[in-house]
Design an enzyme around this catalytic site. Sequence first.
Site, short mmCIF file in Angstrom:
data_model
loop_
_atom_site.label_atom_id
_atom_site.label_comp_id
_atom_site.label_asym_id
_atom_site.label_seq_id
_atom_site.Cartn_x
_atom_site.Cartn_y
_atom_site.Cartn_z
N GLU A 199 0.58 -1.27 -0.16
CA GLU A 199 -0.06 0.07 0.02
C GLU A 199 0.88 1.16 0.00
O GLU A 199 1.75 1.33 0.83
CB GLU A 199 -0.99 -0.04 1.08
CG GLU A 199 -2.18 -0.98 1.22
CD GLU A 199 -3.18 -0.58 0.30
OE1 GLU A 199 -3.17 0.45 -0.23
OE2 GLU A 199 -4.01 -1.34 0.06
N CYS A 200 0.30 2.11 -0.66
CA CYS A 200 1.21 3.62 -0.49
C CYS A 200 0.55 4.57 0.49
O CYS A 200 1.33 5.56 0.78
CB CYS A 200 0.91 4.42 -1.86
SG CYS A 200 -0.73 4.80 -2.41
N GLY A 201 -0.60 4.03 1.03
CA GLY A 201 -1.39 4.54 2.28
C GLY A 201 -2.42 5.59 1.90
O GLY A 201 -3.09 5.89 2.71
#
Length: 206
Positions: A199-201
């Site tokens: 995930e990138c956030g």
Amino acid sequence: MDLNIDAINEQYGNDPEALTRWALSLGKRAICTTNFRPFEAVILHMVTQAQPDIPIVWMDSGYNTEATYRFADDVAKRLSLNLSIYHPRRSRAHREALEGAAPSIDDPRHTAFTEEVKLEPFERALREMAPDVWFTAVRAEDTAQRAQMQPVSVNANGLIKVAPVLFWTAKDMYQYLQKHDLPNNFDYFDPTKVEEKRECGLHLQH
């Protein structure tokens, strides 16, 4: 508006097109985000079939592959997308002149890099476009975190997040592309994730 999220997910969660139509029938301001990764033409076709002028928001980090830029241009023209592109406040050339190439995920600078090239542009898009409904192409297959999501959810700010293809497999996505004669793009790389299942956030924060 009080939404019975469980009932909505029960009724529409496995019918992406019906869920898309339901969300747009709310009469609220809707956007659809995209990154023009593999299978993105599915969600873009699905939402524009239901509302041709829906704003499509692309956070272009500046680090996409040449194939991704060509694919984005092709899909935008083919589907007549109402496309808004959000770039980082610094260009890639500006950033790299001062700090060098994109940092690896184990580099302590990677968090700040992700914030600059993806998260800040997204926050800016949310502020400027002020949507009530956000369509996203996330799928449960993507990451462990996404497997815990629901097709419809409401975040802390009241934004209704709609993931019509959440439960679709890559095969389902491929078959939709074939059925509607849509292009695809597999030459895709996201420097904020690097690894496919990471995930990138952005979806963790919203």
